[in-house]
Design a protein around this motif. Structure first.
Motif, PDB file in Angstrom:
ATOM      1  N   SER A  15      43.636  -9.819 104.334  1.00  0.00           N
ATOM      2  CA  SER A  15      44.745  -9.663 103.390  1.00  0.00           C
ATOM      3  C   SER A  15      45.371  -8.269 103.439  1.00  0.00           C
ATOM      4  CB  SER A  15      44.260  -9.951 101.966  1.00  0.00           C
ATOM      5  OG  SER A  15      43.322  -8.974 101.545  1.00  0.00           O
ATOM      6  N   ILE A  16      44.773  -7.364 104.216  1.00  0.00           N
ATOM      7  CA  ILE A  16      45.290  -5.999 104.327  1.00  0.00           C
ATOM      8  C   ILE A  16      46.596  -5.999 105.129  1.00  0.00           C
ATOM      9  CG2 ILE A  16      44.810  -3.704 105.271  1.00  0.00           C
ATOM     10  CD1 ILE A  16      41.858  -4.185 104.706  1.00  0.00           C
ATOM     11  N   ASP A  17      47.468  -5.084 104.786  1.00  0.00           N
ATOM     12  CA  ASP A  17      48.743  -4.942 105.488  1.00  0.00           C
ATOM     13  C   ASP A  17      48.530  -4.791 107.001  1.00  0.00           C
ATOM     14  OD1 ASP A  17      50.827  -2.589 106.500  1.00  0.00           O
ATOM     15  OD2 ASP A  17      51.770  -4.186 105.319  1.00  0.00           O
ATOM     16  N   ARG A  18      49.393  -5.435 107.800  1.00  0.00           N
ATOM     17  CA  ARG A  18      49.255  -5.434 109.256  1.00  0.00           C
ATOM     18  C   ARG A  18      49.225  -4.026 109.843  1.00  0.00           C
ATOM     19  NH1 ARG A  18      49.774  -9.198 113.227  1.00  0.00           N
ATOM     20  NH2 ARG A  18      50.250  -8.393 115.315  1.00  0.00           N
ATOM     21  N   ALA A  19      50.071  -3.147 109.335  1.00  0.00           N
ATOM     22  CA  ALA A  19      50.112  -1.777 109.867  1.00  0.00           C
ATOM     23  C   ALA A  19      48.779  -1.068 109.660  1.00  0.00           C
ATOM     24  CB  ALA A  19      51.244  -0.997 109.202  1.00  0.00           C
ATOM     25  N   GLU A  20      48.154  -1.317 108.521  1.00  0.00           N
ATOM     26  CA  GLU A  20      46.868  -0.683 108.245  1.00  0.00           C
ATOM     27  C   GLU A  20      45.780  -1.269 109.146  1.00  0.00           C
ATOM     28  OE1 GLU A  20      43.941   0.313 104.430  1.00  0.00           O
ATOM     29  OE2 GLU A  20      45.930  -0.555 104.107  1.00  0.00           O
ATOM     30  N   LEU A  52      42.178  -0.629 113.935  1.00  0.00           N
ATOM     31  CA  LEU A  52      41.820  -1.013 115.302  1.00  0.00           C
ATOM     32  C   LEU A  52      42.010   0.159 116.260  1.00  0.00           C
ATOM     33  CD1 LEU A  52      40.989  -3.192 117.317  1.00  0.00           C
ATOM     34  CD2 LEU A  52      43.402  -3.881 117.444  1.00  0.00           C
ATOM     35  N   ARG A  53      43.098   0.863 116.100  1.00  0.00           N
ATOM     36  CA  ARG A  53      43.443   1.957 117.017  1.00  0.00           C
ATOM     37  C   ARG A  53      42.553   3.187 116.804  1.00  0.00           C
ATOM     38  NH1 ARG A  53      48.140   2.008 115.634  1.00  0.00           N
ATOM     39  NH2 ARG A  53      48.131   3.700 114.118  1.00  0.00           N
ATOM     40  N   GLU A  54      42.334   3.555 115.547  1.00  0.00           N
ATOM     41  CA  GLU A  54      41.638   4.806 115.250  1.00  0.00           C
ATOM     42  C   GLU A  54      40.128   4.630 115.044  1.00  0.00           C
ATOM     43  OE1 GLU A  54      43.566   6.636 111.949  1.00  0.00           O
ATOM     44  OE2 GLU A  54      45.582   6.513 112.843  1.00  0.00           O
ATOM     45  N   LEU A  86      33.129  -5.288 111.033  1.00  0.00           N
ATOM     46  CA  LEU A  86      33.994  -6.061 111.919  1.00  0.00           C
ATOM     47  C   LEU A  86      34.370  -5.171 113.095  1.00  0.00           C
ATOM     48  CD1 LEU A  86      34.369  -7.423 109.020  1.00  0.00           C
ATOM     49  CD2 LEU A  86      36.535  -8.276 109.929  1.00  0.00           C
ATOM     50  N   GLY A  87      34.126  -5.650 114.312  1.00  0.00           N
ATOM     51  CA  GLY A  87      34.431  -4.877 115.498  1.00  0.00           C
ATOM     52  C   GLY A  87      35.857  -5.091 115.975  1.00  0.00           C
ATOM     53  N   GLU A  88      36.150  -4.564 117.151  1.00  0.00           N
ATOM     54  CA  GLU A  88      37.508  -4.659 117.700  1.00  0.00           C
ATOM     55  C   GLU A  88      37.931  -6.110 117.920  1.00  0.00           C
ATOM     56  OE1 GLU A  88      38.657  -1.552 120.738  1.00  0.00           O
ATOM     57  OE2 GLU A  88      36.470  -1.340 120.798  1.00  0.00           O
ATOM     58  N   VAL A  89      37.025  -6.925 118.426  1.00  0.00           N
ATOM     59  CA  VAL A  89      37.370  -8.327 118.691  1.00  0.00           C
ATOM     60  C   VAL A  89      37.748  -9.043 117.404  1.00  0.00           C
ATOM     61  CG1 VAL A  89      36.487 -10.544 119.506  1.00  0.00           C
ATOM     62  CG2 VAL A  89      35.924  -8.441 120.757  1.00  0.00           C
ATOM     63  N   GLU A  90      36.964  -8.811 116.345  1.00  0.00           N
ATOM     64  CA  GLU A  90      37.241  -9.482 115.069  1.00  0.00           C
ATOM     65  C   GLU A  90      38.595  -9.045 114.507  1.00  0.00           C
ATOM     66  OE1 GLU A  90      32.880  -9.646 115.716  1.00  0.00           O
ATOM     67  OE2 GLU A  90      34.380  -8.058 115.861  1.00  0.00           O
ATOM     68  N   LEU A  91      38.891  -7.746 114.585  1.00  0.00           N
ATOM     69  CA  LEU A  91      40.185  -7.276 114.084  1.00  0.00           C
ATOM     70  C   LEU A  91      41.338  -7.824 114.913  1.00  0.00           C
ATOM     71  CD1 LEU A  91      39.713  -3.534 113.008  1.00  0.00           C
ATOM     72  CD2 LEU A  91      39.729  -5.585 111.598  1.00  0.00           C
ATOM     73  N   GLU A  92      41.153  -7.898 116.215  1.00  0.00           N
ATOM     74  CA  GLU A  92      42.201  -8.453 117.071  1.00  0.00           C
ATOM     75  C   GLU A  92      42.458  -9.924 116.729  1.00  0.00           C
ATOM     76  OE1 GLU A  92      40.658  -7.714 120.928  1.00  0.00           O
ATOM     77  OE2 GLU A  92      41.401  -5.636 121.037  1.00  0.00           O
ATOM     78  N   ASN A  93      41.398 -10.672 116.446  1.00  0.00           N
ATOM     79  CA  ASN A  93      41.559 -12.080 116.063  1.00  0.00           C
ATOM     80  C   ASN A  93      42.316 -12.220 114.744  1.00  0.00           C
ATOM     81  OD1 ASN A  93      40.212 -13.006 118.315  1.00  0.00           O
ATOM     82  ND2 ASN A  93      38.206 -13.091 117.293  1.00  0.00           N
ATOM     83  N   ILE A  94      42.005 -11.296 113.783  1.00  0.00           N
ATOM     84  CA  ILE A  94      42.721 -11.317 112.502  1.00  0.00           C
ATOM     85  C   ILE A  94      44.191 -11.042 112.717  1.00  0.00           C
ATOM     86  CG2 ILE A  94      42.976 -10.112 110.295  1.00  0.00           C
ATOM     87  CD1 ILE A  94      39.933  -9.748 110.281  1.00  0.00           C
ATOM     88  N   LEU A  95      44.495 -10.062 113.552  1.00  0.00           N
ATOM     89  CA  LEU A  95      45.895  -9.714 113.821  1.00  0.00           C
ATOM     90  C   LEU A  95      46.634 -10.865 114.506  1.00  0.00           C
ATOM     91  CD1 LEU A  95      45.409  -5.998 114.908  1.00  0.00           C
ATOM     92  CD2 LEU A  95      46.796  -6.787 112.976  1.00  0.00           C
ATOM     93  N   ARG A  96      45.945 -11.544 115.394  1.00  0.00           N
ATOM     94  CA  ARG A  96      46.576 -12.693 116.052  1.00  0.00           C
ATOM     95  C   ARG A  96      46.868 -13.797 115.021  1.00  0.00           C
ATOM     96  NH1 ARG A  96      42.334 -12.141 119.965  1.00  0.00           N
ATOM     97  NH2 ARG A  96      43.022 -10.910 121.775  1.00  0.00           N
ATOM     98  N   GLY A  97      45.919 -13.963 114.101  1.00  0.00           N
ATOM     99  CA  GLY A  97      46.100 -14.994 113.081  1.00  0.00           C
ATOM    100  C   GLY A  97      47.245 -14.696 112.140  1.00  0.00           C
TER     101      GLY A  97
END
Length: 304
Positions: free
Chosen positions: A263-268, A273-275, A292-303
């Motif tokens: 539910s967190i803002d996409r930019a955040e 993920l980046r930092e 949550l690792g990089e893979v999990e965050l990437e999946n959230i962003l894709r969703g």
């Protein structure tokens, strides 16, 4: 021998009535759940006493909750503990936390933990909710009173008398020792004078409660909740209505952590993920951390 008694005790709560239904009474042994809270939050001794009393008092106050009900006690104060929150449900499950687990104070003049010194002055809030967890949310009831002592038991009693108009006697205790088990006894009782209670009964209960040993002393000797009520009520007979196990429980989970982070803002999220190459979410109530690792965050962003 004492350790064997402590190890064999099970956390339970009992509630019932006395004096032809004009007195409502409840008692609990909470040694294990208070020990679990102290362990999870890595509490310093005086704070362990403060949170332990609050957890026990919240369970006692919520002993007659109906299914889907929830009771929250919140202490907002100016002492070094920074505030205390406890939450109980109808199943005898309780959880809670303090803002500053390392608050401390010297022993008071009686040589006991100075809970008032770490709590300070402030307000005592009680919120009753129903149906929240299943989406049947109704307007909650919220009552509040100023803290009168910061020693917790007196504050529960004052709340019941002033906010709910139920004169009550409340005893809450936590006994700590330097070696394992760190929390050697915890528990308490609550006796409420309902409409129709006569002066003779009230005076008798005031006398026996005033003379009885500390609840934690009895618990360390192996007392169960019924024994605590017998000691408090003296010659007054009481009728047990229900007895149930109680324990520290938090419904947080990895899945809920993922939902909240989603539910967190996409930019955040992109910044995490980046930092940070991931994210960590810690539950205030039980101090459980979900990573949550990089893979999990990437999946959230894709969703998204």
């Amino acid at each position: 021998m004492l350790k064997d008694k402590i190890d064999s005790q099970v956390d339970t709560l009992i509630h019932g009535t006395a004096a032809d239904g004009t007195v409502r009474c409840m008692a609990a042994v909470t040694t294990n759940l208070v020990a679990e809270a102290a362990r999870r939050h890595d509490l310093w001794p005086t704070v362990a006493a403060a949170l332990g009393r609050t957890l026990t008092g919240t369970l006692l106050l919520g002993s007659s909750l109906k299914e889907l009900d929830r009771l929250t006690v919140q202490i907002v104060s100016n002492g070094p503990v920074g505030g205390i929150t406890a939450e109980a449900n109808a199943r005898g499950q309780v959880r809670g936390y303090v803002r500053n687990p390392e608050a401390d104070a010297p022993f008071n003049e009686k040589g006991k933990f100075d809970v008032h010194a770490v709590v300070g002055e402030g307000m005592f809030y009680v919120t009753r909710e129903s149906g929240y967890d299943v989406g049947l949310y109704r307007d909650p009831y919220r009552g509040s009173v100023p803290l009168v002592s910061g020693e917790i038991a007196e504050d529960f009693a004052y709340y019941l008398t002033k906010s709910e108009q139920i004169p009550s006697a409340v005893m809450l205790g936590v006994h700590l020792q330097p070696d394992a088990p760190y929390v050697s006894a915890a528990g308490g009782l609550m006796i409420q004078m309902m409409p129709g209670a006569d002066e003779k009964t009230i005076s008798a209960i005031e006398s026996t409660v005033g003379k009885m040993p500390q609840a934690t002393s009895l618990i360390r000797e192996g007392a169960c909740p019924v024994d605590l009520l017998r000691a408090a009520l003296g010659q007054i007979e009481f009728e047990p209505l229900d007895e149930k196990p109680v324990g520290f429980y938090c419904p947080c989970s990895y899945e809920r952590a993922v939902e909240m982070i989603s539910s967190i803002d996409r930019a955040e999220l992109e910044s995490m993920l980046r930092e940070d190459k991931g994210a960590v979410m810690t539950c205030h109530f039980c101090n459980e951390a979900y990573t949550l690792g990089e893979v999990e965050l990437e999946n959230i962003l894709r969703g998204q």
